[in-house]
Scaffold this motif. Structure first.
Motif, PDB file in Angstrom:
ATOM      1  N   GLN A 109       0.626  -1.227   0.133  1.00  0.00           N
ATOM      2  CA  GLN A 109       0.080  -0.127  -0.090  1.00  0.00           C
ATOM      3  C   GLN A 109       0.758   1.252   0.170  1.00  0.00           C
ATOM      4  N   GLY A 110       0.427   2.383  -0.417  1.00  0.00           N
ATOM      5  CA  GLY A 110       1.024   3.783  -0.366  1.00  0.00           C
ATOM      6  C   GLY A 110       2.032   3.976  -1.415  1.00  0.00           C
ATOM      7  N   VAL A 111       2.172   3.053  -2.452  1.00  0.00           N
ATOM      8  CA  VAL A 111       3.215   3.201  -3.660  1.00  0.00           C
ATOM      9  C   VAL A 111       2.528   4.295  -4.335  1.00  0.00           C
ATOM     10  N   LYS A 112       3.633   5.335  -4.871  1.00  0.00           N
ATOM     11  CA  LYS A 112       3.013   6.320  -5.755  1.00  0.00           C
ATOM     12  C   LYS A 112       4.090   6.536  -7.088  1.00  0.00           C
ATOM     13  N   PHE A 113       3.472   6.779  -8.218  1.00  0.00           N
ATOM     14  CA  PHE A 113       4.393   7.080  -9.372  1.00  0.00           C
ATOM     15  C   PHE A 113       5.259   8.495  -8.848  1.00  0.00           C
ATOM     16  N   SER A 114       6.224   8.866  -9.765  1.00  0.00           N
ATOM     17  CA  SER A 114       6.987  10.020  -9.543  1.00  0.00           C
ATOM     18  C   SER A 114       6.378  11.299  -9.428  1.00  0.00           C
ATOM     19  N   ASP A 115       4.916  11.093 -10.286  1.00  0.00           N
ATOM     20  CA  ASP A 115       4.101  12.541 -10.375  1.00  0.00           C
ATOM     21  C   ASP A 115       3.207  12.552  -9.256  1.00  0.00           C
ATOM     22  N   GLY A 116       3.197  11.669  -8.273  1.00  0.00           N
ATOM     23  CA  GLY A 116       2.172  11.473  -7.141  1.00  0.00           C
ATOM     24  C   GLY A 116       1.082  10.816  -7.348  1.00  0.00           C
ATOM     25  N   THR A 117       0.890  10.295  -8.593  1.00  0.00           N
ATOM     26  CA  THR A 117      -0.219   9.292  -8.962  1.00  0.00           C
ATOM     27  C   THR A 117      -0.193   8.122  -8.192  1.00  0.00           C
ATOM     28  N   VAL A 118      -1.323   7.619  -7.650  1.00  0.00           N
ATOM     29  CA  VAL A 118      -1.314   6.444  -7.023  1.00  0.00           C
ATOM     30  C   VAL A 118      -1.045   5.228  -7.699  1.00  0.00           C
ATOM     31  N   LEU A 119      -0.049   4.247  -7.283  1.00  0.00           N
ATOM     32  CA  LEU A 119       0.081   3.014  -8.109  1.00  0.00           C
ATOM     33  C   LEU A 119      -0.898   1.942  -7.545  1.00  0.00           C
ATOM     34  N   ASP A 120      -1.995   1.581  -8.120  1.00  0.00           N
ATOM     35  CA  ASP A 120      -2.675   0.580  -7.594  1.00  0.00           C
ATOM     36  C   ASP A 120      -2.797  -0.717  -8.493  1.00  0.00           C
ATOM     37  N   ALA A 121      -3.591  -1.407  -8.212  1.00  0.00           N
ATOM     38  CA  ALA A 121      -3.920  -2.774  -9.246  1.00  0.00           C
ATOM     39  C   ALA A 121      -4.338  -2.459 -10.488  1.00  0.00           C
ATOM     40  N   ALA A 122      -5.272  -1.327 -10.686  1.00  0.00           N
ATOM     41  CA  ALA A 122      -5.651  -0.827 -12.112  1.00  0.00           C
ATOM     42  C   ALA A 122      -4.585  -0.145 -12.810  1.00  0.00           C
ATOM     43  N   ALA A 123      -3.620   0.276 -12.207  1.00  0.00           N
ATOM     44  CA  ALA A 123      -2.389   0.816 -12.825  1.00  0.00           C
ATOM     45  C   ALA A 123      -1.296  -0.434 -13.423  1.00  0.00           C
ATOM     46  N   TRP A 233       8.948   3.690  -1.742  1.00  0.00           N
ATOM     47  CA  TRP A 233       8.452   2.692  -0.739  1.00  0.00           C
ATOM     48  C   TRP A 233       9.546   2.258   0.055  1.00  0.00           C
ATOM     49  N   ARG A 234      10.872   2.196  -0.519  1.00  0.00           N
ATOM     50  CA  ARG A 234      12.044   1.705   0.228  1.00  0.00           C
ATOM     51  C   ARG A 234      12.824   2.802   0.958  1.00  0.00           C
ATOM     52  N   GLY A 235      12.441   4.077   0.707  1.00  0.00           N
ATOM     53  CA  GLY A 235      13.034   5.142   1.464  1.00  0.00           C
ATOM     54  C   GLY A 235      13.602   5.932   0.309  1.00  0.00           C
ATOM     55  N   ARG A 236      14.494   6.779   0.794  1.00  0.00           N
ATOM     56  CA  ARG A 236      15.473   7.666  -0.273  1.00  0.00           C
ATOM     57  C   ARG A 236      16.674   6.826  -0.488  1.00  0.00           C
ATOM     58  N   PRO A 237      17.270   6.784  -1.638  1.00  0.00           N
ATOM     59  CA  PRO A 237      18.350   6.272  -2.119  1.00  0.00           C
ATOM     60  C   PRO A 237      19.552   6.981  -1.551  1.00  0.00           C
ATOM     61  N   LYS A 238      20.720   6.525  -1.397  1.00  0.00           N
ATOM     62  CA  LYS A 238      21.791   7.020  -0.722  1.00  0.00           C
ATOM     63  C   LYS A 238      22.182   8.154  -1.677  1.00  0.00           C
ATOM     64  N   LEU A 239      22.281   7.979  -3.109  1.00  0.00           N
ATOM     65  CA  LEU A 239      22.863   8.711  -4.014  1.00  0.00           C
ATOM     66  C   LEU A 239      21.628  10.074  -4.097  1.00  0.00           C
ATOM     67  N   ALA A 240      22.389  11.243  -4.544  1.00  0.00           N
ATOM     68  CA  ALA A 240      21.350  12.170  -4.745  1.00  0.00           C
ATOM     69  C   ALA A 240      20.957  12.164  -6.415  1.00  0.00           C
ATOM     70  N   GLY A 241      21.852  11.409  -7.309  1.00  0.00           N
ATOM     71  CA  GLY A 241      21.296  11.160  -8.584  1.00  0.00           C
ATOM     72  C   GLY A 241      22.556  10.460  -9.263  1.00  0.00           C
ATOM     73  N   VAL A 242      22.089  10.056 -10.613  1.00  0.00           N
ATOM     74  CA  VAL A 242      22.653   9.252 -11.427  1.00  0.00           C
ATOM     75  C   VAL A 242      23.002   9.820 -12.784  1.00  0.00           C
ATOM     76  N   LEU A 243      24.316  10.037 -13.534  1.00  0.00           N
ATOM     77  CA  LEU A 243      24.625  10.531 -14.753  1.00  0.00           C
ATOM     78  C   LEU A 243      24.977   9.310 -15.497  1.00  0.00           C
ATOM     79  N   PHE A 244      24.205   8.800 -16.503  1.00  0.00           N
ATOM     80  CA  PHE A 244      24.421   7.732 -17.361  1.00  0.00           C
ATOM     81  C   PHE A 244      25.098   8.437 -18.591  1.00  0.00           C
ATOM     82  N   ASN A 245      26.420   8.169 -18.730  1.00  0.00           N
ATOM     83  CA  ASN A 245      27.150   8.923 -19.745  1.00  0.00           C
ATOM     84  C   ASN A 245      26.979   8.312 -21.048  1.00  0.00           C
TER      85      ASN A 245
END
Length: 535
Positions: A109-123, A233-245
């Motif tokens: 429960q409580g999982v959301k997409f990056s834009d705040g939309t709820v991720l439910d079974a319909a998604a 839902w796992r928390g915030r990653p340790k990294l601030a970000g990733v650059l895939f060059n």
């Protein structure tokens, strides 16, 4: 070739999809095996080995795309690190009916997409159906086994999937990035058009997931930028970000990691990896991968439509010299079409043909095939993938000694992918990645007569009815011993038919700067960057 899966990789050039789990009734409440972390800081600079084909999970299985997709999207289930099992993802627990047909998934429960939309079974249902509608990548692993109407949301927290018939690899299929990644249906709806009802054009260059990292931008041939999600839902990653060059010439990549301009670099030639291993500020991680490197014969094109020609080429090649002098520690010799670790007793089985250099045998087979006076062929490889160029040059010299004049050439990965999908290359290097540790992942997906002849499938255009029967039986079996026996028999027949020139199982030797913590290369070439830190 993930892709990493060609030279690619499907997961190598292309990461191949497939595999078989034992078909047994069970109820699972497996805990997520990935460690929860909090905090965040530092940007990981990761060198890709090829420019991604796209970022839509439903339309690409190529490995460089997959590395990005894996960290931006979540799946119902996740593969364990060794690829042999599944663990909890968006589904906290699941049940399979005794007949292996009904699957029920209970979502956290409580999982959301990056834009705040709820991720439910319909998604989840909408995303899986979209994968089937797009009809590319590894979609056949759904299309061939379940009807869209039999993927349903029982309620907001429960997904029920009813297969057409038992399909033992199904749970692993749902854990594949190219099948199970859940795409935000609200973003699909906002960006679809009448001509593009699945918003495939938009999602090829943008991302809409619920993963630990969020997509920021893709500047083609430069960089893909991700930022940490504050609400995963796992928390915030340790990294601030990733650059895939985007990839650069190997010697340039080596200089960049030495200077600290890159943090993680792979797919380097042996000499550069060995140079980096001598540095105090760089660690070289060696990880056996579920990737194989081989050359594919297009078995419907002359002269490769004659098994004797294919066998002659296999006997002409000095496999031992290639391993000792070129590949070195970056590979494990491939015995037949699959890594030997996948079946107990495989490496001791006498029915699997192991090709070793035998000039006289090669000449004899060529003469029998009507080429006693020699033969001219073409071979193609992808540049920038470790030792492929050097291997091609050794093979060219070996073949000349048996009377085969082999012209070798290189083509960019994107061009190779286009051409091999159309059957336009007769003899070419390839890399494939098993999506999980099962012979089915390679044998069925890439050598079954019914497998697609796309870059994800049977590029050799190989067919043997005996092999197909064995693979069909193994795929539906609940008896591991019987499965192994069928896979072994199929491997033996394939080794005799030689649709491929097998070379080696890849060992990933990846250079990682020592200020990077907790980086682990996945055997599936899909590193989970959630736990990675940077000092």
């Amino acid at each position: 070739m993930t892709g990493h899966h060609p030279p690619l990789n499907r997961r190598g050039f292309l990461r191949a999809a497939g595999g078989a789990a034992l078909l047994v009734p069970f109820a699972s409440a497996c805990a997520d095996t990935r460690t929860t972390q909090s905090g965040g800081g530092g940007t990981l600079r990761y060198a890709l080995s090829a420019e991604p084909k796209g970022l839509d999970p439903a339309s690409t299985g190529e490995s460089n795309s997959g590395i990005v997709i894996h960290n931006v999207y979540d799946r119902l289930l996740e593969l364990t690190g060794d690829g042999k099992d599944v663990s909890a993802g968006l589904a906290e627990r699941w049940e399979v009916t005794p007949d292996g047909i009904g699957h029920t998934f209970h979502l956290r429960q409580g999982v959301k997409f990056s834009d705040g939309t709820v991720l439910d079974a319909a998604a989840v249902v909408a995303s899986l159906r979209r994968t089937m509608e797009v009809g590319q990548g590894a979609s056949d692993l759904l299309v061939d086994h379940v009807k869209p109407g039999n993927i349903v949301a029982k309620d907001a927290g429960t997904v029920v999937i009813t297969l057409d018939a038992p399909f033992s690899p199904f749970l692993r299929t749902l854990a594949l990035d190219a099948v199970g990644s859940v795409v935000n249906p609200a973003v699909v709806a906002a960006n679809k058009t009448q001509a593009d009802p699945t918003a495939a054009k938009y999602l090829a260059r943008n991302m809409a997931g619920s993963g630990a990292f969020q997509f920021v931008r893709w500047t083609p041939n430069q960089v893909i930028e991700l930022k940490a999600s504050d609400s995963h839902w796992r928390g915030r990653p340790k990294l601030a970000g990733v650059l895939f060059n985007s990839p650069v010439e190997p010697s340039t990549a080596a200089l960049q990691i030495e200077r600290g301009d890159l943090d993680v670099v792979g797919n380097l030639p042996v000499n550069l990896i060995e140079r980096l291993a001598q540095r105090d500020d760089v660690t070289v991680l060696a990880t056996p991968l579920l990737d194989i490197t081989y050359w594919i014969f297009q078995t419907e094109q002359a002269p490769f439509d004659d098994v004797r020609v294919r066998q002659a080429i296999c006997y002409a090649i000095d496999h031992e010299a290639i391993m000792a002098n070129v590949v070195k520690e970056s590979g494990i010799p491939l015995r037949g079409p699959i890594p030997g670790s996948l079946i107990d007793g495989y490496n001791d089985n006498k029915d699997v043909v192991v090709y070793k250099r035998d000039v006289a045998k090669a000449k004899e087979l060529l003469a029998q095939a009507g080429h006693a006076n020699g033969l001219k062929i073409d071979s193609t490889y992808v540049p920038g993938y470790g030792t492929l160029k050097q291997i091609a040059e050794v093979m060219q010299a070996n073949l000349k000694e048996v009377g085969i004049e082999c012209a070798i050439g290189e083509l960019p990965l994107s061009t190779i992918i286009d051409k091999v999908g159309k059957g336009e290359l007769p003899f070419f290097s390839w890399k494939s990645t098993l999506n999980y540790a099962s012979p089915d992942a390679l044998l069925y997906g890439k050598l079954h007569g019914k497998a697609s002849q796309s870059v994800e499938g049977n590029l050799a255009h190989y067919r043997n009815d005996k092999v197909d029967t064995l693979l069909d039986r193994a795929r539906g079996s609940a008896d591991k011993q019987a499965q192994d026996a069928d896979w072994l028999a199929a491997s033996a027949q394939i080794s005799q038919d030689a649709p491929w020139l097998p070379l080696y199982q890849d060992v990933d030797r990846r250079a990682v700067r020592k200020n990077i913590s907790n980086y682990k290369e996945s055997a599936l070439s899909r590193p989970d960057l959630f736990t990675v830190g940077k000092d």
